[in-house]
Scaffold this motif. Structure first.
Motif, PDB file in Angstrom:
ATOM      1  N   MET A  56      61.284  58.869-103.952  1.00 47.60           N
ATOM      2  CA  MET A  56      60.536  57.937-103.109  1.00 47.60           C
ATOM      3  C   MET A  56      59.057  58.310-103.131  1.00 47.60           C
ATOM      4  O   MET A  56      58.694  59.480-103.049  1.00 47.60           O
ATOM      5  N   LEU A  57      58.216  57.312-103.248  1.00 55.83           N
ATOM      6  CA  LEU A  57      56.774  57.537-103.311  1.00 55.83           C
ATOM      7  C   LEU A  57      56.117  56.774-102.163  1.00 55.83           C
ATOM      8  O   LEU A  57      56.321  55.584-102.012  1.00 55.83           O
ATOM      9  N   ASP A  58      55.330  57.488-101.346  1.00 58.05           N
ATOM     10  CA  ASP A  58      54.643  56.843-100.232  1.00 58.05           C
ATOM     11  C   ASP A  58      53.181  56.645-100.612  1.00 58.05           C
ATOM     12  O   ASP A  58      52.428  57.618-100.658  1.00 58.05           O
ATOM     13  N   GLU A  59      52.783  55.429-100.870  1.00 60.21           N
ATOM     14  CA  GLU A  59      51.422  55.119-101.333  1.00 60.21           C
ATOM     15  C   GLU A  59      51.006  56.117-102.414  1.00 60.21           C
ATOM     16  O   GLU A  59      50.047  56.879-102.229  1.00 60.21           O
ATOM     17  N   PRO A  60      51.684  56.123-103.548  1.00 63.07           N
ATOM     18  CA  PRO A  60      51.477  57.195-104.524  1.00 63.07           C
ATOM     19  C   PRO A  60      50.047  57.272-105.047  1.00 63.07           C
ATOM     20  O   PRO A  60      49.570  58.344-105.392  1.00 63.07           O
ATOM     21  N   LEU A  61      49.352  56.135-105.089  1.00 66.47           N
ATOM     22  CA  LEU A  61      48.010  56.151-105.667  1.00 66.47           C
ATOM     23  C   LEU A  61      46.957  55.881-104.598  1.00 66.47           C
ATOM     24  O   LEU A  61      45.816  55.546-104.907  1.00 66.47           O
ATOM     25  N   GLY A  62      47.379  56.042-103.365  1.00 69.71           N
ATOM     26  CA  GLY A  62      46.574  55.667-102.200  1.00 69.71           C
ATOM     27  C   GLY A  62      45.091  55.961-102.281  1.00 69.71           C
ATOM     28  O   GLY A  62      44.274  55.053-102.171  1.00 69.71           O
ATOM     29  N   GLN A  63      44.728  57.256-102.459  1.00 67.89           N
ATOM     30  CA  GLN A  63      43.312  57.578-102.274  1.00 67.89           C
ATOM     31  C   GLN A  63      42.526  57.594-103.581  1.00 67.89           C
ATOM     32  O   GLN A  63      41.375  57.956-103.591  1.00 67.89           O
ATOM     33  N   LEU A  64      43.163  57.245-104.673  1.00 65.77           N
ATOM     34  CA  LEU A  64      42.441  57.343-105.941  1.00 65.77           C
ATOM     35  C   LEU A  64      41.594  56.089-106.174  1.00 65.77           C
ATOM     36  O   LEU A  64      41.848  55.041-105.607  1.00 65.77           O
ATOM     37  N   ASP A  65      40.586  56.224-107.043  1.00 65.21           N
ATOM     38  CA  ASP A  65      39.739  55.057-107.268  1.00 65.21           C
ATOM     39  C   ASP A  65      40.434  54.065-108.207  1.00 65.21           C
ATOM     40  O   ASP A  65      41.394  54.386-108.887  1.00 65.21           O
ATOM     41  N   ARG A  66      39.913  52.876-108.194  1.00 68.44           N
ATOM     42  CA  ARG A  66      40.555  51.729-108.848  1.00 68.44           C
ATOM     43  C   ARG A  66      40.928  52.014-110.307  1.00 68.44           C
ATOM     44  O   ARG A  66      42.058  51.807-110.728  1.00 68.44           O
ATOM     45  N   GLN A  67      39.941  52.478-111.090  1.00 65.66           N
ATOM     46  CA  GLN A  67      40.171  52.676-112.522  1.00 65.66           C
ATOM     47  C   GLN A  67      41.326  53.623-112.782  1.00 65.66           C
ATOM     48  O   GLN A  67      42.201  53.362-113.593  1.00 65.66           O
ATOM     49  N   LEU A  68      41.297  54.739-112.037  1.00 67.06           N
ATOM     50  CA  LEU A  68      42.323  55.760-112.201  1.00 67.06           C
ATOM     51  C   LEU A  68      43.689  55.185-111.832  1.00 67.06           C
ATOM     52  O   LEU A  68      44.695  55.441-112.498  1.00 67.06           O
ATOM     53  N   ARG A  69      43.706  54.385-110.774  1.00 72.16           N
ATOM     54  CA  ARG A  69      44.972  53.793-110.332  1.00 72.16           C
ATOM     55  C   ARG A  69      45.556  52.892-111.405  1.00 72.16           C
ATOM     56  O   ARG A  69      46.751  52.956-111.708  1.00 72.16           O
ATOM     57  N   ASP A  70      44.701  52.020-111.968  1.00 76.11           N
ATOM     58  CA  ASP A  70      45.181  51.082-112.980  1.00 76.11           C
ATOM     59  C   ASP A  70      45.819  51.824-114.147  1.00 76.11           C
ATOM     60  O   ASP A  70      46.830  51.400-114.693  1.00 76.11           O
ATOM     61  N   ARG A  71      45.212  52.971-114.510  1.00 83.18           N
ATOM     62  CA  ARG A  71      45.744  53.722-115.640  1.00 83.18           C
ATOM     63  C   ARG A  71      47.030  54.454-115.243  1.00 83.18           C
ATOM     64  O   ARG A  71      48.027  54.412-115.952  1.00 83.18           O
ATOM     65  N   LEU A  72      46.981  55.091-114.076  1.00 81.72           N
ATOM     66  CA  LEU A  72      48.121  55.917-113.664  1.00 81.72           C
ATOM     67  C   LEU A  72      49.377  55.095-113.405  1.00 81.72           C
ATOM     68  O   LEU A  72      50.490  55.539-113.655  1.00 81.72           O
ATOM     69  N   VAL A  73      49.191  53.881-112.891  1.00 74.50           N
ATOM     70  CA  VAL A  73      50.345  53.082-112.530  1.00 74.50           C
ATOM     71  C   VAL A  73      51.166  52.766-113.795  1.00 74.50           C
ATOM     72  O   VAL A  73      52.401  52.797-113.773  1.00 74.50           O
ATOM     73  N   ILE A  74      50.468  52.524-114.917  1.00 78.26           N
ATOM     74  CA  ILE A  74      51.167  52.284-116.186  1.00 78.26           C
ATOM     75  C   ILE A  74      51.883  53.556-116.629  1.00 78.26           C
ATOM     76  O   ILE A  74      53.058  53.552-117.004  1.00 78.26           O
ATOM     77  N   GLY A 108      64.596  57.612-116.717  1.00 75.16           N
ATOM     78  CA  GLY A 108      65.688  56.883-116.066  1.00 75.16           C
ATOM     79  C   GLY A 108      65.753  57.130-114.572  1.00 75.16           C
ATOM     80  O   GLY A 108      66.816  57.042-113.967  1.00 75.16           O
ATOM     81  N   THR A 109      64.603  57.461-113.961  1.00 75.09           N
ATOM     82  CA  THR A 109      64.593  57.769-112.528  1.00 75.09           C
ATOM     83  C   THR A 109      64.745  56.501-111.679  1.00 75.09           C
ATOM     84  O   THR A 109      64.161  55.470-112.000  1.00 75.09           O
ATOM     85  N   THR A 110      65.533  56.608-110.621  1.00 76.22           N
ATOM     86  CA  THR A 110      65.603  55.529-109.639  1.00 76.22           C
ATOM     87  C   THR A 110      64.490  55.755-108.629  1.00 76.22           C
ATOM     88  O   THR A 110      64.387  56.847-108.061  1.00 76.22           O
ATOM     89  N   VAL A 111      63.648  54.737-108.425  1.00 82.02           N
ATOM     90  CA  VAL A 111      62.440  54.952-107.634  1.00 82.02           C
ATOM     91  C   VAL A 111      62.319  53.908-106.531  1.00 82.02           C
ATOM     92  O   VAL A 111      62.619  52.728-106.738  1.00 82.02           O
ATOM     93  N   LEU A 112      61.893  54.377-105.350  1.00 83.05           N
ATOM     94  CA  LEU A 112      61.522  53.474-104.263  1.00 83.05           C
ATOM     95  C   LEU A 112      60.089  53.814-103.892  1.00 83.05           C
ATOM     96  O   LEU A 112      59.805  54.920-103.435  1.00 83.05           O
ATOM     97  N   ALA A 113      59.163  52.874-104.124  1.00 82.91           N
ATOM     98  CA  ALA A 113      57.752  53.157-103.891  1.00 82.91           C
ATOM     99  C   ALA A 113      57.207  52.257-102.794  1.00 82.91           C
ATOM    100  O   ALA A 113      57.479  51.061-102.780  1.00 82.91           O
TER     101      ALA A 113
END
Lengths: 554, 237
Positions: free
Chosen positions: B148-166, B176-181
């Motif tokens: 489970m991820l609680d706001e996983p990219l919450g405090q990061l800046d936009r550019q970093l978030r766009d890259r990290l989310v991918i 094969g992880t089951t994820v609830l974000a």
């Protein structure tokens, strides 16, 4: 079938509350037996036989009235004076960065852990008969209010620097900067923005200084001479010299009520003042000394003259034999004359002191850490009440504790007269509040989510405690150990009542030596004071090496 | 993999979670989407066993409603990471591991999140992005059945978030992880997850893929929530 986890989880929560309360049983019992019971004995002794008419007679005595008035005004004057001198010092440590800051901060804390008898001896060496000012200028200033106030500032400087400075360092400087951009001058920015935010810490420091000086004993006993006495000194005189126990009990009771009232008023205002502050890491808020050299230099000079000089004098006096310098007084410590003041070689007092202080530290740590742990988790009404009760022995004064021990614990059901634990128990009672005050803030500052993170990663409650709580709190435990040891080592007010004549501790020995005429007694007192000061300072400086990220300040 | 039935949480007068039921399939990534205060994070805490609730939680066929947190086998990445300040990076990652081969596993995980060789670094020397990676490695280490991820990219800046989310999505799919974000940003939700579930005021309003939700929002709130944030994004920088 409806499956409902609520009941089960709820009962687990109740269990943990019960566990916390169970932890409090030990400390509560300890305070009930060794504080509540003796104080109750004082009350029944004071009001029991002749009741209120006796109290009325005591308070109508003009001599007593004068003592009450003096106790009050010297405490207020000491508090104001200490704040005026130490607040700029708090700024220096909180907001400026300079080389040797950690060391200087440790050094200015040394006076606070010094025994009051040592402080008295130091100022006697500075201002008293045959003291430095007497030799150089023919001026003696002991037996004056001036000397008492100076000694009180000496002793309490660190209380203000550490309590106020601790908060100041973490205030966001950008708020004062914002005030400046809005057109406020430095003074206005300080009084309108910084000072209001510091108010809780200033209030807490003022309260502590007031309580310490209101109940001042050793310093006034040594420096006050016959004309100046605080309530505390008078209680001792009534008990030990006049053997008037009822009068002493009434005065103890009055002091107890006053201290309780002051603590109550403080708690009331502290609750109303409570507000969220924006805190930042200390390193973010410091500036260079440049541009503030005058201010910095003045403060440094004040510290050297006020805090350094009395200690330097103490060392000088212990070697000054009248016709030059030598080790005569130091050698004398190990000898035992037939007409000796102490019945035993003075050096034996050092062994007694260390032995008693070690036992007291052990007791204080067990009781104090149990209480701190129980108090650190979302305090309820009961734990809050206990928290306030913990502070009482601090303010109620050691003399009351010692007097209470004397009249309550010397007969069945609890006869501890011959127990080697009598003195350690009294000293522990005085040290426990410090242990709790050091450990509780650290324990409660542990982010609950760290414990949750550990649980999610599969840690059992025991492993959570061992891997999260313990590593974060053991340093504060060490600091508490040092404080408890230094305080027990220097404890005077209670110990002087209950120490056996042939088994004096160092502070008691110093007091007795200073009370006798003769330069040999005087010199030995100075030498013993140096020794005790060195022991206390060593304990403190050792612990200052263990830096605490978020330690509790006194 | 995870099945919630009629989960409710009440804080005094406030109904933080109101009769929520949903399922997550094995290997699926589900995003819980909603404005702040809608009960998303509380729901995560219920599944982790940190907040008591009514209703039933079943994980991998086992009713874990009354199982204490540390025996549930779920992973949770906290909002501000909650890294242990007294342990170094390696110590944090190894916390949930036991037995032999700890060191190898730590190195493996740090490499996985792009922090190879950082095991000895102190937590307070890490940047926000690095802390986020350490928190992820720590949560993945015990191989939880559900992450489970609680706001996983919450405090990061936009550019970093766009890259990290991918990166995150690729990583979870590979493992094969089951994820609830949990997130309040629907762009992030749809980039990361297979499906999103929209919450408001403690209630689960609707769940589905991005196309399903946008094509047939169940009510005005869902339409507004998806639409409004989308139109805000279209403003030029």
């Amino acid at each position: 079938m409806e499956i409902n986890g609520f009941g089960l989880v709820e009962s687990r929560r109740t269990r943990s509350v019960l566990f916390r309360l169970a932890l409090l049983i030990g400390p509560v019992l300890f305070f009930a037996v060794f504080f509540g019971y003796p104080v109750a004995s004082i009350i029944s002794r004071g009001l029991g036989e002749s009741g209120l008419s006796r109290a009325q007679a005591v308070f109508e005595d003009p001599a007593i009235q004068e003592i009450l008035w003096f106790t009050l005004w010297q405490a207020l004057a000491s508090t104001v004076l200490t704040l005026l001198i130490a607040l700029p010092g708090a700024y220096i440590f909180a907001r400026l960065h300079f080389r040797g800051k950690a060391l200087l901060r440790a050094l200015v804390t040394v006076p606070f852990v010094l025994p009051t008898t040592v402080v008295g001896a130091a100022f006697l060496g500075l201002l008293g008969q045959n003291g430095i000012t007497d030799q150089w200028f023919g001026f003696t200033g002991d037996r004056t209010v001036f000397a008492i106030l100076l000694a009180h500032v000496f002793f309490n400087y660190a209380v203000v620097v550490r309590t106020v400075g601790g908060l100041w360092a973490h205030l966001d400087p950008r708020q004062a900067e914002a005030a400046r951009t809005l057109g406020a001058g430095p003074w206005r920015a300080f009084t309108r923005v910084t000072l209001p935010q510091l108010a809780p810490a200033v209030g807490a420091a003022a309260l502590l200084v007031f309580l310490f000086t209101f109940t001042s004993f050793g310093v006034v006993q040594i420096l006050g001479g016959p004309q100046y006495a605080t309530l505390e000194v008078e209680i001792y005189r009534q008990t030990a010299q006049l053997l008037d126990l009822p009068t002493a009990a009434i005065l103890s009771l009055l002091q107890l009520l006053t201290v309780g009232a002051v603590l109550g008023i403080h708690a009331y205002f502290a609750r109303r003042r409570a507000r969220a502050l924006r805190l930042v890491p200390a390193t973010q808020s410091t500036q260079s000394v440049r541009g503030r050299r005058w201010f910095f230099g003045l403060n440094l000079a004040a510290m050297i003259v006020l805090l350094g000089a009395p200690l330097a004098v103490l060392v000088e006096r212990s070697f000054s034999t009248g016709d030059g310098y030598g080790l005569r007084y130091w050698r004398e410590l190990a000898r035992n004359d037939t007409d000796s003041t102490l019945f035993v070689p003075a050096i034996e007092a050092v062994g007694n002191s260390i032995y008693f202080a070690a036992l007291a530290t052990l007791i204080a740590l067990i009781v104090g850490s149990l209480a701190a742990f129980a108090l650190s988790h979302r305090p309820g009404k009961f734990t809050k009440a206990f928290d306030a009760m913990l502070m009482l022995p601090l303010g109620v004064s050691a003399v009351t504790v010692g007097f209470g021990f004397l009249i309550a614990l010397d007969e069945p059901p609890l006869d501890l007269r011959d127990s080697p634990l009598l003195i350690p128990l009294a000293q522990a009672l005085v040290a426990v509040p410090f242990v709790v005050r050091t450990m509780a803030p650290v324990l409660s500052s542990i982010d609950e989510r760290l414990r949750e993170a550990a649980r999610v990663l599969g840690a059992s409650p025991w492993r959570v405690w061992r891997t999260v709580d313990l590593p974060l709190v053991w340093r504060s435990g060490l600091v508490a150990t040092g404080f408890a040891f230094a305080i027990s080592l220097g404890e005077f007010g209670a110990t002087v009542f209950i120490a056996r004549p042939d088994q004096p501790t160092v502070p008691v020995a110093i007091y007795r030596l200073l009370g006798r005429p003769g330069e040999l007694n005087y010199g030995q007192a100075m030498a013993l004071s140096v020794l005790l000061a060195a022991l206390c300072a060593a304990a403190l400086l050792l612990l200052e090496r263990i830096r605490l990220p978020r330690s509790g300040e006194m | 993999m995870l099945k919630l039935s009629h989960v409710s949480v009440r804080f005094g007068q406030r109904q933080a979670v109101d009769d929520v039921s949903f399922t997550i399939e094995n290997g699926e990534i589900l995003a819980l989407l909603g404005p702040s205060g809608s009960g998303k994070s509380t729901l995560l805490r219920v599944i982790a066993g940190l907040t008591p609730s009514e209703g039933q939680v079943v994980l991998a066929g086992r009713d874990i409603t009354t199982v204490p947190t540390h025996r549930r086998g779920v992973g949770l990445m906290f909002q501000d990471h909650a890294l242990f300040p007294h342990l170094d990076v390696g110590g944090n990652v190894a916390f949930g591991l036991s037995g032999a081969g700890k060191q190898e596993r730590v190195d493996e995980l740090l490499e996985l999140v792009g922090l190879a060789g950082a095991a000895k670094r102190k937590i307070n020397t890490l940047s926000g992005g690095e802390q986020q990676r350490v928190a992820l490695a720590r949560a993945l280490a015990p191989e939880p059945k559900l992450l489970m991820l609680d706001e996983p990219l919450g405090q990061l800046d936009r550019q970093l978030r766009d890259r990290l989310v991918i990166e995150l999505r690729e990583l979870f799919k590979r493992l094969g992880t089951t994820v609830l974000a949990v997130t309040h940003d629907h762009d992030e939700a749809f980039a990361l997850a297979d499906r999103a579930a929209i919450m408001s005021r403690g209630k689960l309003l609707q769940s589905g893929t991005a196309d399903q939700l946008k094509a047939a929002p169940v009510d005005e709130f869902v339409a507004d929530f998806l639409g409004a944030t989308a139109s805000v994004r279209r403003w030029p920088q």
